[in-house]
Design a protein around this motif. Structure first.
Motif, mmCIF file in Angstrom:
data_model
loop_
_atom_site.group_PDB
_atom_site.id
_atom_site.type_symbol
_atom_site.label_atom_id
_atom_site.label_comp_id
_atom_site.label_asym_id
_atom_site.label_seq_id
_atom_site.Cartn_x
_atom_site.Cartn_y
_atom_site.Cartn_z
ATOM 1 N N LEU A 250 0.825 -1.207 0.000
ATOM 2 C CA LEU A 250 0.000 0.000 0.000
ATOM 3 C C LEU A 250 0.860 1.258 0.000
ATOM 4 O O LEU A 250 0.575 2.225 -0.721
ATOM 5 C CB LEU A 250 -0.926 -0.008 1.220
ATOM 6 C CG LEU A 250 -2.006 -1.085 1.255
ATOM 7 C CD1 LEU A 250 -2.745 -1.056 2.592
ATOM 8 C CD2 LEU A 250 -2.993 -0.916 0.108
ATOM 9 N N LEU A 251 1.918 1.255 0.796
ATOM 10 C CA LEU A 251 2.788 2.432 0.865
ATOM 11 C C LEU A 251 3.560 2.624 -0.436
ATOM 12 O O LEU A 251 3.831 3.765 -0.848
ATOM 13 C CB LEU A 251 3.751 2.298 2.045
ATOM 14 C CG LEU A 251 3.108 2.311 3.438
ATOM 15 C CD1 LEU A 251 4.168 2.173 4.522
ATOM 16 C CD2 LEU A 251 2.275 3.566 3.655
ATOM 17 N N ARG A 252 3.917 1.546 -1.105
ATOM 18 C CA ARG A 252 4.579 1.656 -2.410
ATOM 19 C C ARG A 252 3.630 2.299 -3.423
ATOM 20 O O ARG A 252 4.033 3.158 -4.222
ATOM 21 C CB ARG A 252 5.009 0.280 -2.918
ATOM 22 C CG ARG A 252 6.196 -0.277 -2.209
ATOM 23 C CD ARG A 252 6.629 -1.644 -2.724
ATOM 24 N NE ARG A 252 7.700 -2.112 -1.873
ATOM 25 C CZ ARG A 252 8.958 -1.716 -1.982
ATOM 26 N NH1 ARG A 252 9.297 -0.882 -2.947
ATOM 27 N NH2 ARG A 252 9.880 -2.147 -1.152
ATOM 28 N N LEU A 253 2.396 1.875 -3.393
ATOM 29 C CA LEU A 253 1.419 2.407 -4.334
ATOM 30 C C LEU A 253 1.265 3.905 -4.171
ATOM 31 O O LEU A 253 1.082 4.639 -5.150
ATOM 32 C CB LEU A 253 0.072 1.712 -4.125
ATOM 33 C CG LEU A 253 -1.022 1.998 -5.156
ATOM 34 C CD1 LEU A 253 -0.648 1.401 -6.510
ATOM 35 C CD2 LEU A 253 -2.363 1.470 -4.685
ATOM 36 N N LEU A 254 1.354 4.385 -2.949
ATOM 37 C CA LEU A 254 1.163 5.802 -2.663
ATOM 38 C C LEU A 254 2.467 6.603 -2.702
ATOM 39 O O LEU A 254 2.465 7.802 -2.426
ATOM 40 C CB LEU A 254 0.514 5.965 -1.280
ATOM 41 C CG LEU A 254 -0.863 5.314 -1.126
ATOM 42 C CD1 LEU A 254 -1.370 5.493 0.302
ATOM 43 C CD2 LEU A 254 -1.857 5.871 -2.124
ATOM 44 N N GLY A 255 3.569 5.936 -3.016
ATOM 45 C CA GLY A 255 4.847 6.637 -3.077
ATOM 46 C C GLY A 255 5.352 7.068 -1.722
ATOM 47 O O GLY A 255 6.024 8.088 -1.602
ATOM 48 N N ARG A 256 5.084 6.265 -0.702
ATOM 49 C CA ARG A 256 5.448 6.647 0.669
ATOM 50 C C ARG A 256 6.679 5.887 1.180
ATOM 51 O O ARG A 256 6.988 5.968 2.370
ATOM 52 C CB ARG A 256 4.266 6.370 1.606
ATOM 53 C CG ARG A 256 2.975 7.083 1.223
ATOM 54 C CD ARG A 256 2.989 8.525 1.624
ATOM 55 N NE ARG A 256 2.957 8.681 3.057
ATOM 56 C CZ ARG A 256 1.835 8.680 3.789
ATOM 57 N NH1 ARG A 256 0.668 8.527 3.198
ATOM 58 N NH2 ARG A 256 1.886 8.845 5.095
ATOM 59 N N LEU A 257 7.387 5.152 0.294
ATOM 60 C CA LEU A 257 8.561 4.402 0.705
ATOM 61 C C LEU A 257 9.799 4.892 -0.030
ATOM 62 O O LEU A 257 9.720 5.357 -1.173
ATOM 63 C CB LEU A 257 8.365 2.908 0.435
ATOM 64 C CG LEU A 257 7.417 2.142 1.350
ATOM 65 C CD1 LEU A 257 7.357 0.691 0.931
ATOM 66 C CD2 LEU A 257 7.831 2.248 2.802
ATOM 67 N N ASP A 258 10.945 4.730 0.611
ATOM 68 C CA ASP A 258 12.222 5.044 -0.014
ATOM 69 C C ASP A 258 12.659 3.824 -0.815
ATOM 70 O O ASP A 258 13.125 2.823 -0.254
ATOM 71 C CB ASP A 258 13.256 5.392 1.057
ATOM 72 C CG ASP A 258 14.617 5.736 0.455
ATOM 73 O OD1 ASP A 258 14.723 5.826 -0.783
ATOM 74 O OD2 ASP A 258 15.575 5.893 1.241
#
Length: 264
Positions: A250-258
């Motif tokens: 989910l965080l990858r989809l939202l661009g929230r991960l390094d």
């Protein structure tokens, strides 16, 4: 006369319990000792004539292409049978929890590399990057995936700290998170729920059943997953996926991960 718990006792209990929310994604997750992550093949240890792993796989997730092992994570149940049956130890399960992809094709591995999910485009991130509401649909699941979705709402994972929440009405949702193989009895309900979500909207297929039909693949009473009917924006494999795997996707989809720390 009802007794009241003194406020000081509540405060003392909170101090004793400490901070329960995990630091992920700011720190690597602590995974259970028995966690079974992404399987990887080692072609150098696999005799071309050996079929032990393909014969034992219950969902035909493992095939041989030009003598090389190919693993379809969308079909994989993450059972240990292939690893146990392989005489050359050519397949091993790692502790790699990062599994989500944007396309179904990216789940098919012919080596150790896996193209992990990339973020939505800039316009979509402006819409959902800070607030994403999802309607969860159990389309004939066994409740394992559904249980791990529910776990994300506990204080340990605290999904809402990322602005991601599950809502009761599809009219209040930005998209669907679908589990289960989409049984015939759930087909119309799934399609109506999708229609009720206002556009633009997302679809997330979670678990082997929602991606490929899982252990029920090709059964006459189900439809081999949500991709048969709806466009899927994110695939999260597993049976069921670990809560960290779901959160990571989910965080990858939202661009929230390094993504600079991702495995090569």
């Amino acid at each position: 006369m009802t007794s009241e718990i003194p406020v000081l006792n509540v405060v003392a209990t909170q101090l004793r319990q400490g901070h329960r929310t995990i630091p992920f994604p700011d720190a690597p997750p602590t995974l259970p000792e028995r966690f079974r992550g992404r399987p990887v093949p080692n072609p150098a240890q696999c005799p071309p004539e050996c079929q032990a792993c393909t014969e034992v796989c219950p969902t035909e997730a493992i095939t041989r292409v030009n003598g090389r092992i190919r693993i379809d994570l969308g079909r994989c149940l993450f059972c240990p049978e292939c690893e146990r049956s392989c005489p050359g130890k050519a397949i091993r399960f790692t502790r790699e929890y990062r599994l989500a992809t944007r396309t179904r094709e990216d789940l098919v591995m012919t080596g150790e590399a896996l193209r992990l999910a990339r973020a939505l485009d800039e316009k979509a991130r402006r819409l959902w990057g800070r607030s994403l509401k999802l309607r969860q649909v159990s389309a004939g699941g066994c409740n394992a995936c559904e249980a791990d979705v529910n776990v994300l709402n506990t204080v340990v994972f605290d999904l809402s700290r990322f602005g991601i929440q599950f809502v009761a009405s599809p009219r209040h949702a930005d998209g669907l998170l679908v589990t289960g193989p989409v049984t015939e009895n759930m087909r119309v309900a799934l399609l109506k729920t999708y229609e009720a979500v206002p556009p633009p909207k997302l679809v997330i297929a979670m678990g082997a059943c929602a991606i490929s039909g899982g252990p029920h693949v090709d059964h006459a009473d189900q439809h081999n997953g949500v991709g048969t009917f709806l466009p899927v924006d994110l695939f999260i494999p597993g049976c069921p996926p670990h809560p960290i795997t779901i959160l990571d996707g989910l965080l990858r989809l939202l661009g929230r991960l390094d993504e600079s720390t991702d495995p090569a």
